[in-house]
Design an enzyme around this catalytic site. Structure first.
Site, PDB file in Angstrom:
ATOM      1  N   LYS A 151       0.850  -1.184   0.000  1.00 12.94           N
ATOM      2  CA  LYS A 151       0.000   0.000   0.000  1.00 12.94           C
ATOM      3  C   LYS A 151       0.886   1.235   0.000  1.00 12.94           C
ATOM      4  CE  LYS A 151      -3.878  -2.357   0.423  1.00 12.94           C
ATOM      5  NZ  LYS A 151      -4.964  -2.376  -0.573  1.00 12.94           N
ATOM      6  N   LYS A 177       1.245  -9.887  -2.781  1.00  9.63           N
ATOM      7  CA  LYS A 177       0.218  -9.892  -3.819  1.00  9.63           C
ATOM      8  C   LYS A 177       0.074  -8.512  -4.440  1.00  9.63           C
ATOM      9  CE  LYS A 177      -4.303  -9.550  -3.342  1.00  9.63           C
ATOM     10  NZ  LYS A 177      -4.688  -8.756  -4.537  1.00  9.63           N
ATOM     11  N   ASP A 179      -2.143  -5.637  -6.172  1.00 11.13           N
ATOM     12  CA  ASP A 179      -3.554  -5.319  -6.054  1.00 11.13           C
ATOM     13  C   ASP A 179      -4.202  -5.366  -7.429  1.00 11.13           C
ATOM     14  OD1 ASP A 179      -5.853  -4.835  -4.563  1.00 11.13           O
ATOM     15  OD2 ASP A 179      -4.852  -3.323  -3.339  1.00 11.13           O
ATOM     16  N   GLU A 180      -5.538  -5.260  -7.439  1.00 11.02           N
ATOM     17  CA  GLU A 180      -6.287  -5.559  -8.653  1.00 11.02           C
ATOM     18  C   GLU A 180      -6.010  -4.604  -9.811  1.00 11.02           C
ATOM     19  OE1 GLU A 180      -8.764  -2.556  -6.498  1.00 11.02           O
ATOM     20  OE2 GLU A 180      -7.611  -4.323  -5.910  1.00 11.02           O
ATOM     21  N   HIS A 269      -8.473 -12.825  -7.935  1.00 10.72           N
ATOM     22  CA  HIS A 269      -9.011 -11.616  -7.323  1.00 10.72           C
ATOM     23  C   HIS A 269     -10.401 -11.399  -7.893  1.00 10.72           C
ATOM     24  CE1 HIS A 269      -9.543  -7.548  -5.929  1.00 10.72           C
ATOM     25  NE2 HIS A 269      -8.385  -7.588  -5.292  1.00 10.72           N
ATOM     26  N   LYS A 310     -13.752  -4.523   6.087  1.00 11.77           N
ATOM     27  CA  LYS A 310     -14.370  -3.301   5.581  1.00 11.77           C
ATOM     28  C   LYS A 310     -15.414  -3.540   4.504  1.00 11.77           C
ATOM     29  CE  LYS A 310     -10.811  -2.653   2.013  1.00 11.77           C
ATOM     30  NZ  LYS A 310      -9.700  -1.810   1.508  1.00 11.77           N
ATOM     31  N   ALA A 361      -3.829  -9.206   4.680  1.00 13.09           N
ATOM     32  CA  ALA A 361      -4.000  -7.867   5.246  1.00 13.09           C
ATOM     33  C   ALA A 361      -3.110  -6.896   4.497  1.00 13.09           C
ATOM     34  CB  ALA A 361      -3.655  -7.868   6.743  1.00 13.09           C
TER      35      ALA A 361
END
Length: 415
Positions: A151, A177, A179-180, A269, A310, A361
């Site tokens: 992130k 991983k 992200d999309e 994903h 979330k 996470a």
């Protein structure tokens, strides 16, 4: 010749054959219809009927879908296997979740569940590995494997991305991983990211003595995806990641065939799934999307956090149980719990979904007050404590990284 009208597609006493694909729908009929009339039209439109009465021969009539059990806003529809092309998921979905979603006869319609017969399943390969990746790749024993996404999800340079991976891996995370929405952008090109991240993986493995791996996002047009799968294999990767909903099931099937050639696992994903499954009374359930993913051959898929995290609530436990259950001999699938998780939520998560999962996470690792390495340690410590049935507060007494995470987030669910 016989006439074929809507009424011919409903039989309240129907007993489906073992070879038929049976789909369960939630149906809210349009005001001028009842659920039987709406279900008849669903069976007609999704097989061989239309709005006008047709004069058909017996052989054609034998290919009609049959609606039954239509009551209390639910109906089931049985489809003869001859309607389907073997191994063609796009064609199957065009039938069972195609035009019917836009029919005027229904205000809302949702494909809730499918009972997949061997006659259909036999056309699909299923996963190569499934839950076996936990032991075959990582030697994880009884614990969940862990994953993290750098992130911010986009914007990091290649060097920054690889360094985040290194810090997470050496802190105890199993999987890095993408992200999309990270694929092959100029700030972090695919080829460079693959090479530098796997080099960081190799250093982390040497330092920790543990197996590590990288879920690199190969999502693109089908031809490019296959080229990227080849590149991952040549570079020494164990996995590829595909945004399965946005890429489309036909391309997932192509990737599955190429991955078998190389012995690569597929991480699915589910970005865009909520466009189909978030509204409770319309679309396609996540349960069905997970079933489709298993038939097409993914090894992991995100299934939610059992009301933690979330993301919107969904039947994580029920979906996971289906992914583990026998399906005419197909390998099972490893569920991935993700979306707003942090160490303080891990014991509750494990209590709800068990240990045969991947716990992922992002912010719950990189948002740790002492950085990514400490955040990775805290997540791994929380997993170890949950598996050993040790209360987190007690475990945190001798694990400062976990203590800092609990001081920061407690056991609160983010929004």
């Amino acid at each position: 010749m016989t006439g074929l009208s809507y009424e011919d597609f409903y039989d309240p006493a129907y007993e489906p054959a073992a070879s038929e694909l049976v789909c369960e729908f939630a149906i809210e009929p349009a005001p001028e219809f009842d659920v039987v009339a709406a279900a008849s039209r669903v069976a007609s439109e999704s097989s061989n009927g239309t709005w006008a009465t047709l004069q058909v021969s017996g052989d054609v009539a034998d290919l009609s879908a049959t609606a039954f059990d239509a009551e209390d806003g639910r109906a089931r529809v049985a489809y003869p296997p001859a309607l389907f092309e073997a191994g063609n998921m796009a064609q199957i979905l065009s039938c069972i979740a195609g035009n019917i979603m836009g029919m005027k006869a229904v205000e809302r319609i949702r494909l809730l569940d499918c009972d997949w017969p061997a006659s259909v399943v036999d056309g699909f390969p299923g996963p190569q590995f499934g839950t076996a990746v936990r032991e075959e790749i990582f030697g994880a024993g009884d614990r969940p494997i862990t994953a993290t996404v750098p992130k911010p999800k986009v914007g990091l340079s290649t060097a920054q991305h690889a360094e985040v991976g290194y810090q997470a891996w050496t802190g105890g995370i199993d999987l890095l991983k993408d992200d999309e929405n990270l694929t092959d952008q100029a700030f972090n090109p695919f080829a460079d990211r693959l090479a530098e991240s796997l080099a960081a993986r190799d250093r982390a493995e040497e330092e920790t003595g543990e197996r590590k791996s990288y879920l690199v996002n190969v999502t693109a047009d089908a031809d490019t995806m296959l080229e990227r799968v080849d590149a991952v294999a040549e570079a020494g990767g164990e996995y590829v990641m595909v945004d399965v909903v946005t890429a489309g099931w036909a391309s997932v099937q192509s990737v599955r065939r190429r991955c078998e050639r190389h012995g690569l696992a597929i991480h699915a994903h589910r970005a865009m799934h909520a466009a189909f499954d978030r509204i409770d009374d319309h679309g396609v359930s996540m349960r069905v999307l997970a079933q489709v993913a298993r038939l097409c051959g993914v090894d992991h898929i995100h299934t939610g956090t059992a009301d933690l995290g979330k993301l919107a609530n969904e039947d994580t436990v029920g979906i996971n149980e289906w992914l583990y259950a026998d399906c005419h001999g197909l390998n099972d699938v490893l569920p991935v719990a993700s979306g707003g998780l942090h160490p303080g939520l891990v014991p509750t998560l494990v209590d709800r979904v068990g240990t045969n999962v991947c716990v992922q996470a992002g912010g719950g690792v990189h948002g740790h007050p002492d950085g990514t390495h400490a955040g990775a340690k805290a997540l791994r410590q929380a997993v170890d404590a949950a598996v050993d049935d040790v209360p987190l507060d007690e475990y945190a007494d001798s694990h400062p990284e976990l203590a800092a995470a609990l001081d920061t987030w407690g056991s609160e669910t983010p929004r």
